[in-house]
Design an enzyme around this catalytic site. Structure first.
Site, short mmCIF file in Angstrom:
data_model
loop_
_atom_site.label_atom_id
_atom_site.label_comp_id
_atom_site.label_asym_id
_atom_site.label_seq_id
_atom_site.Cartn_x
_atom_site.Cartn_y
_atom_site.Cartn_z
N ASP A 8 -15.78 15.26 -34.01
CA ASP A 8 -14.83 14.84 -32.98
C ASP A 8 -13.46 14.75 -33.66
O ASP A 8 -13.31 15.21 -34.81
CB ASP A 8 -15.28 13.52 -32.32
N HIS A 9 -12.48 14.15 -33.00
CA HIS A 9 -11.13 14.08 -33.57
C HIS A 9 -11.12 13.28 -34.87
O HIS A 9 -10.27 13.51 -35.73
CB HIS A 9 -10.17 13.44 -32.56
N CYS A 65 -18.25 12.41 -37.58
CA CYS A 65 -17.33 11.65 -36.72
C CYS A 65 -16.73 10.55 -37.60
O CYS A 65 -16.73 10.70 -38.83
CB CYS A 65 -18.04 11.12 -35.46
N GLY A 66 -16.21 9.50 -37.02
CA GLY A 66 -15.60 8.47 -37.85
C GLY A 66 -16.60 7.84 -38.79
O GLY A 66 -16.35 7.68 -39.99
N THR A 67 -17.74 7.47 -38.24
CA THR A 67 -18.79 6.81 -39.04
C THR A 67 -20.02 7.69 -39.26
O THR A 67 -20.84 7.36 -40.12
CB THR A 67 -19.28 5.55 -38.31
N GLY A 70 -22.33 7.64 -34.21
CA GLY A 70 -22.40 8.17 -32.84
C GLY A 70 -22.99 9.56 -32.80
O GLY A 70 -23.81 9.89 -31.93
N HIS A 98 -38.27 13.89 -46.95
CA HIS A 98 -39.22 13.06 -46.21
C HIS A 98 -39.12 13.22 -44.70
O HIS A 98 -40.13 13.09 -44.01
CB HIS A 98 -39.00 11.58 -46.56
N HIS A 133 -45.79 13.52 -45.10
CA HIS A 133 -44.56 13.45 -44.30
C HIS A 133 -44.66 14.31 -43.04
O HIS A 133 -44.01 14.03 -42.04
CB HIS A 133 -43.36 13.86 -45.14
C1 RB5 Z 1 -13.93 7.51 -32.67
O1 RB5 Z 1 -12.94 6.53 -32.71
C2 RB5 Z 1 -15.22 6.95 -33.27
O2 RB5 Z 1 -15.75 5.99 -32.43
C3 RB5 Z 1 -16.21 8.07 -33.49
O3 RB5 Z 1 -15.65 9.04 -34.31
C4 RB5 Z 1 -17.51 7.68 -34.19
O4 RB5 Z 1 -17.26 6.96 -35.35
C5 RB5 Z 1 -18.54 7.05 -33.35
O5 RB5 Z 1 -19.67 6.77 -33.80
#
Ligand code: RB5
Length: 145
Positions: A8-9, A65-67, A70, A98, A133
């Site tokens: 994503d962005h 993505c950011g984390t 998601g 695994h 597994h």
């Molecule tokens: C975007 O702000 C953020 O929520 C997305 O990239 C991600 O980290 C979601 O899990």
């Protein structure tokens, strides 16, 4: 080996780095990411990569993505997808050995380029171990919820 990559962005910069890092390692990379830095919704891009893998099941995917959270949650809603959120070489290695993961996930706000290199090295050097597994992965695949 062909990879489908999506972000994503919030993961665009690390996606560009990861795409090059995979190409340097000799892989074909098909980029299903947004074209601009405009805000987008990560489930849409998780879906693009997951559906590409459903049609091309011998390929692998990368979602950023950011984390990474998601993307992994969304991708795992698709049949046949085992998306693993990784933070380091150990989790990347275990995801392949695994869990037979077919999508590698991580977060641009969590890991830097150096850590991504160690994740890719571990992921690329590892294969599914099978054996006990397989039973567990088969049980995951059979879950209908
Ligand atoms: C975007 O702000 C953020 O929520 C997305 O990239 C991600 O980290 C979601 O899990």
């Amino acid at each position: 080996m062909r990879y489908y990559i999506g972000t994503d962005h919030a993961g665009l910069e690390l996606k560009n780095y990861t795409k090059s890092a995979l190409e340097v390692r000799g892989f074909e990379v098909i980029d299903l990411s947004p074209a601009t830095t405009e805000r987008v919704d990560y489930p849409d891009f998780a879906g693009r990569v997951a559906q590409a893998l459903q049609k091309d099941p011998t390929a692998l995917g990368v979602l950023i993505c950011g984390t990474g959270i998601g993307m992994s949650i969304a991708a795992n809603k698709y049949n046949g997808i085992r998306a693993a959120l990784t933070h380091d070489a150990y989790t990347a290695k275990m995801a392949r050995e695994h869990n037979d993961a077919n999508i590698l996930c991580f977060g641009e706000r969590v890991v830097g380029k150096g850590v991504v290199d160690t994740i890719l090295d571990a992921w690329c050097a590892s294969d599914f171990e099978g054996g006990r597994h397989t039973t567990r992965v088969d049980k995951i695949n059979a879950i209908k919820g």
